[in-house]
Design an enzyme around this catalytic site. Sequence first.
Site, PDB file in Angstrom:
ATOM      1  N   ASP A 150       2.490  -3.935  -3.817  1.00 53.47           N
ATOM      2  CA  ASP A 150       1.995  -3.723  -2.454  1.00 53.47           C
ATOM      3  C   ASP A 150       0.540  -3.267  -2.462  1.00 53.47           C
ATOM      4  O   ASP A 150       0.105  -2.502  -3.315  1.00 53.47           O
ATOM      5  CB  ASP A 150       2.823  -2.665  -1.726  1.00 53.47           C
ATOM      6  N   ASP A 328       4.834   2.789   6.391  1.00 55.42           N
ATOM      7  CA  ASP A 328       3.581   2.249   5.857  1.00 55.42           C
ATOM      8  C   ASP A 328       2.431   3.218   6.178  1.00 55.42           C
ATOM      9  O   ASP A 328       1.307   2.812   6.447  1.00 55.42           O
ATOM     10  CB  ASP A 328       3.287   0.844   6.398  1.00 55.42           C
ATOM     11  N   HIS A 332      -6.547   7.188   5.714  1.00 53.95           N
ATOM     12  CA  HIS A 332      -7.932   6.952   5.310  1.00 53.95           C
ATOM     13  C   HIS A 332      -8.766   8.082   5.890  1.00 53.95           C
ATOM     14  O   HIS A 332      -8.288   8.846   6.734  1.00 53.95           O
ATOM     15  CB  HIS A 332      -8.445   5.614   5.861  1.00 53.95           C
ATOM     16  N   GLY A 347      -5.009   0.204   7.865  1.00 56.75           N
ATOM     17  CA  GLY A 347      -4.024   1.256   7.702  1.00 56.75           C
ATOM     18  C   GLY A 347      -3.961   2.258   8.828  1.00 56.75           C
ATOM     19  O   GLY A 347      -4.979   2.622   9.412  1.00 56.75           O
TER      20      GLY A 347
END
Lengths: 452, 311
Positions: A150, A328, A332, A347
């Site tokens: 992933d 998920d 960041h 993300g």
Amino acid sequence: MKGEILFKNANLVDGRGEHGRADVLIGEGRILSLSGGEAPRVIEAAGMILSPGFFDPHAHLREPGQEVKEDLTSGLTAAAKGGYTDLVSMPNTSPVVDNAEIVAALKKKAASIGQARLHPAAALTQGQEGKILSEARLLREAGAVMLTDDGRTNEDAGVLAQGLQYAASWGLLVSVHAEDASLRRGGVMNEGEVSFRLGLPGNTGFAESARIARDLEIVRYVESRGSQEAGQRSRVEGRNTQVEGQKQTLLHVQHLSTRRGLELIRQARAEGLPITTEVGPHHLTLTDQSLNSLNPIFKVAPPLRTQADLEALIEGLLDGSIDCIGTDHAPHTQDEKELDMLRAPFGIPSLEICWPLLYTALVVGHGFPLHTLIERFTDGPRRILGFPPIHLTEGAQASLVLWSPGQERPVVPQSFASRAKFSPWAGWALRGWPSVTLVEGRVVYEQGAVQI
Amino acid sequence: MSQSAVPSFPRHLLDFSDWNRGQVESILETAQMMQEVLARPVKKVPALTGFTVATVFFEPSTRTRLSFELAARRMSADVLSFATATSSTTKGETYRDTLRTLEQMGIDAYVIRVDAAGVCHQAYGWLHKPVINAGDGWRAHPTQALLDAFTLRERLGSLEGKKIAIVGDILHSRVARSNAELLTMLGAQVVACGPATLLPGSLPGATLTTSLKEALLEADAVMALRLQKERMDKGLLPSLPEYIAAYQITQERLAWARPLAPLLHPGPMNRDVELEGTLADSPQSLVERQVANGQAIRMAVLYHLLVGKRS
């Protein structure tokens, strides 16, 4: 009977259904009694719901190497705050988690942090380079629960087929980020009416479904070759040996985002193919219309899709075609997410709001059955990874979450335990906030619980 | 948004989504007046004395930058010129950091050119000062569309019901997007034409076709777009000769359009690619007029955003 903590008047809901009110006595890491008892700590839980602890099969905790975005302490604390007692960390760190030493070190450090429990996923191939298989046997011994590349896509079908075969022989699940890189190209958002209008490079939903179609054929191929090994697989020893009589999942499709991808998976499962899938909170609550803001906070891979996709995914979650919720969680730095739409990283962080978000959006807002959503947060992920379910019965493991279905509170990213203090849901008024999280009877998170 | 005799204006020109027809008409009228200023021997008015306009070009473009800077100077504004070649963005400074640094220098309006769609929108959020989009990625280039509309109206009068063909790489074109938005707002019917791989799945306001004949047939005006040579490398086009064979505007193909239909090109032009060699210099070509009008349009935009009535 004597225990350590007593939840008085808690409403019990687990993956099997709703079980009414009980006084739940906790001790020795277990549920000692559902009919009260004595304990030094008594928590008034009237109006609250007690559930098994949530299990996230897909989170990025960034350690080692990217601690500026997140580390084990902040990530596992955020998880506990979100009602998670267990999570699977993705291996696309720096260095990549592709050897037993790193897995063991992560497990050890997480245990010393003592928040949510960490179950590392390791890379399917060394360095996630898609060439040489990583050491599944050694990784499993060290505590890896899943193999995945992933963060990258599995472009080499032959390597994936060999990886599936080899991982399965050691009882390890393989998960994939299912997107065809050549169809996705440089897409930064869903390709469609919105991307055409905004003039942003699009990533077609068919990049996902085309890759799922290929991977389903690979699973068929691996199954056709591997049937003679089935007996051997079930003899594999260890913690996550599959539950008796249950067909071992070969392939887990991560973060499903399209209606078409769901159709393919639903059909393959009806044919008995051993595959599972997950969906993320963003794909169940947001669409590509959010990109009209041109705010990279909504940039995620796979991208936010259309309302039709979103509705299909809710339907798939309801009928069980989608096994579980995977956050998920992808932290960041704020600076990175304030770059432009082309350069900002993909993300969205969601560990500590995933449950309130989906409880509010699906159960309160959409009439989704509560115990089914609980199942997708608890039994579903445990099942695909070969962990036994936690149900609210006497003797069960006391990894639990007490949460409030009534109290409404806005999402305030500045107060996140995660280092990523931004959220596309900032300001959304949510219900369902966790109040107490227990891991094997130990309080790892507590806020606003009323003690008597 | 309400329309009145003297419309108020948004504090930015990012694209036309916050603009209505009345506001656009006002800009075009003001540009007419600026045109008169530019015809004088002394081409300068004091309207923006004391204001400082920054041109911030994260992507190189000499023509557009010079056009904006001259427009600002003709209005007596001070101009601060920032271009990536001389900047720190190559050293890893982000767009936001660069803009916040400029903010400390007392800038009154920002003209921004950048390779990524949306940066001008982000900049407006960071700066709280007028921002003019001088081209952001594939997204928008509103002053180009305004000068195209202005140039077309000089030749055609009202654009109501007029068929305008836009030919070329529509998918990657901010000029096509802004023109589709603006020309349809002014009543025109826009047909966008190009190779299948260079067409978006949809373009609001426009009809899409891969047939050049269909696009040009009875067109009142034709606009050719610049073809970026790198499209060939990405497998979107087989070759330049292939493009020319199907989509070059030639004298012969231009005959499909209405007699004397004007021909536009936003520049810079690849001679003998988008247009047959001599066409760009023919009386039908408005390419030079577009450049001249660009200055008047940019003066009008600066004027309205800096001293016009606020909405």
